[in-house]
Design a protein around this motif. Structure first.
Motif, PDB file in Angstrom:
ATOM      1  N   SER A  37       0.820  -1.216   0.000  1.00 39.56           N
ATOM      2  CA  SER A  37       0.000   0.000   0.000  1.00 39.56           C
ATOM      3  C   SER A  37       0.850   1.262   0.000  1.00 39.56           C
ATOM      4  O   SER A  37       0.511   2.248  -0.659  1.00 39.56           O
ATOM      5  N   ASP A  40       2.100   1.741  -3.462  1.00 41.94           N
ATOM      6  CA  ASP A  40       1.011   2.248  -4.296  1.00 41.94           C
ATOM      7  C   ASP A  40       0.718   3.717  -4.012  1.00 41.94           C
ATOM      8  O   ASP A  40       0.462   4.498  -4.931  1.00 41.94           O
ATOM      9  N   LEU A  41       0.776   4.102  -2.744  1.00 41.04           N
ATOM     10  CA  LEU A  41       0.584   5.513  -2.396  1.00 41.04           C
ATOM     11  C   LEU A  41       1.660   6.367  -3.049  1.00 41.04           C
ATOM     12  O   LEU A  41       1.363   7.431  -3.613  1.00 41.04           O
ATOM     13  N   VAL A  44       0.776   6.751  -6.738  1.00 41.70           N
ATOM     14  CA  VAL A  44      -0.337   7.691  -6.937  1.00 41.70           C
ATOM     15  C   VAL A  44       0.145   9.125  -6.746  1.00 41.70           C
ATOM     16  O   VAL A  44      -0.190  10.017  -7.542  1.00 41.70           O
ATOM     17  N   ILE A  82      -7.984  11.207  -4.213  1.00 37.57           N
ATOM     18  CA  ILE A  82      -8.832  10.056  -3.875  1.00 37.57           C
ATOM     19  C   ILE A  82      -9.374   9.412  -5.151  1.00 37.57           C
ATOM     20  O   ILE A  82      -9.369   8.193  -5.299  1.00 37.57           O
ATOM     21  N   ALA A  85      -6.597   7.479  -6.902  1.00 39.17           N
ATOM     22  CA  ALA A  85      -6.287   6.248  -6.162  1.00 39.17           C
ATOM     23  C   ALA A  85      -7.357   5.184  -6.405  1.00 39.17           C
ATOM     24  O   ALA A  85      -7.035   4.015  -6.673  1.00 39.17           O
ATOM     25  N   ILE A  86      -8.616   5.568  -6.335  1.00 41.56           N
ATOM     26  CA  ILE A  86      -9.708   4.615  -6.547  1.00 41.56           C
ATOM     27  C   ILE A  86      -9.646   4.047  -7.967  1.00 41.56           C
ATOM     28  O   ILE A  86      -9.758   2.839  -8.174  1.00 41.56           O
ATOM     29  N   PHE A  89      -6.543   1.613  -8.238  1.00 41.82           N
ATOM     30  CA  PHE A  89      -6.777   0.318  -7.593  1.00 41.82           C
ATOM     31  C   PHE A  89      -7.794  -0.515  -8.370  1.00 41.82           C
ATOM     32  O   PHE A  89      -7.570  -1.700  -8.627  1.00 41.82           O
ATOM     33  N   ALA A 126     -11.792  -0.838  -4.135  1.00 36.36           N
ATOM     34  CA  ALA A 126     -10.886   0.301  -4.288  1.00 36.36           C
ATOM     35  C   ALA A 126     -11.380   1.495  -3.462  1.00 36.36           C
ATOM     36  O   ALA A 126     -10.592   2.147  -2.768  1.00 36.36           O
ATOM     37  N   CYS A 129     -11.000   0.615   0.325  1.00 35.95           N
ATOM     38  CA  CYS A 129      -9.598   0.642   0.768  1.00 35.95           C
ATOM     39  C   CYS A 129      -9.048   2.069   0.804  1.00 35.95           C
ATOM     40  O   CYS A 129      -8.255   2.408   1.678  1.00 35.95           O
ATOM     41  N   THR A 130      -9.466   2.896  -0.139  1.00 35.16           N
ATOM     42  CA  THR A 130      -8.969   4.270  -0.195  1.00 35.16           C
ATOM     43  C   THR A 130      -9.592   5.134   0.903  1.00 35.16           C
ATOM     44  O   THR A 130      -8.896   5.927   1.542  1.00 35.16           O
ATOM     45  N   PRO A 133      -8.752   3.104   5.002  1.00 28.25           N
ATOM     46  CA  PRO A 133      -7.547   2.265   5.025  1.00 28.25           C
ATOM     47  C   PRO A 133      -7.295   1.579   6.359  1.00 28.25           C
ATOM     48  O   PRO A 133      -6.614   0.553   6.407  1.00 28.25           O
TER      49      PRO A 133
END
Length: 170
Positions: A37, A40-41, A44, A82, A85-86, A89, A126, A129-130, A133
């Motif tokens: 994660s 991934d952050l 993004v 956001i 990110a969504i 994912f 997605a 999770c976003t 978290p």
């Protein structure tokens, strides 16, 4: 059956490291998921940063004399982050079952029956999770290593290095 002296011996190759084979298919833990994660952050945020630089470049090209760095309301920037990110994912989980962070850590997101996520489930997961978290922390207390998101959406995250094998000549 005997092999002719000139016939090459066939060896099965697998991309799964020998040390990882015992973990293949097991539910992923909190540390692996958290590291994935964080990666991934970072991705993004990098995409958002590059997007901002593109906007800055466009503003500079259109009016170089009065150039200033563009700004936006904080809530708009957070909303954009956001949304990105969504989208990231959801697309990754739908297409391959893994994000960049998942690929690096050898993780795969699937439905509980092992099938890939559909678009609706990938998008819901997605968003969940976003926006929530902290639900990931439930992995630490769940005997099956499921997050809140996994429980609600009936998904699972397993260690899964590519299982495709191919033949090579020795």
């Amino acid at each position: 059956m005997t092999m002719a002296a000139d016939e090459p011996k066939r060896v099965w190759l697998t991309p799964v490291p020998e040390e990882a084979r015992a973990w293949q298919g097991r539910s992923a833990g909190l540390v692996s998921r958290t590291v994935a994660s964080v990666l991934d952050l970072g991705l993004v945020l990098a995409v958002l940063g590059v997007g901002y630089l593109v906007v800055c470049g466009a503003v500079l090209v259109t009016d170089p004399v009065r150039f200033h760095f563009p700004s936006a309301p904080r809530h708009a920037v957070v909303g954009l982050a956001i949304g990105v990110a969504i989208l990231y994912f959801a697309v990754c989980w739908r297409i391959s079952g893994r994000t960049y962070g998942d690929r690096v850590l050898g993780l795969r997101v699937t439905r509980r029956d092992g099938r890939s996520l559909g678009w609706a489930r990938a998008l819901l997961r997605a968003a969940f999770c976003t926006l929530f978290p902290v639900g990931l922390v439930w992995v630490a207390v769940s005997p099956a290593r499921h997050s809140i998101q996994d429980l609600v959406l009936r998904t699972t995250v397993t260690y899964d290095w590519s299982t495709h094998t191919r033949m090579a000549r020795e």
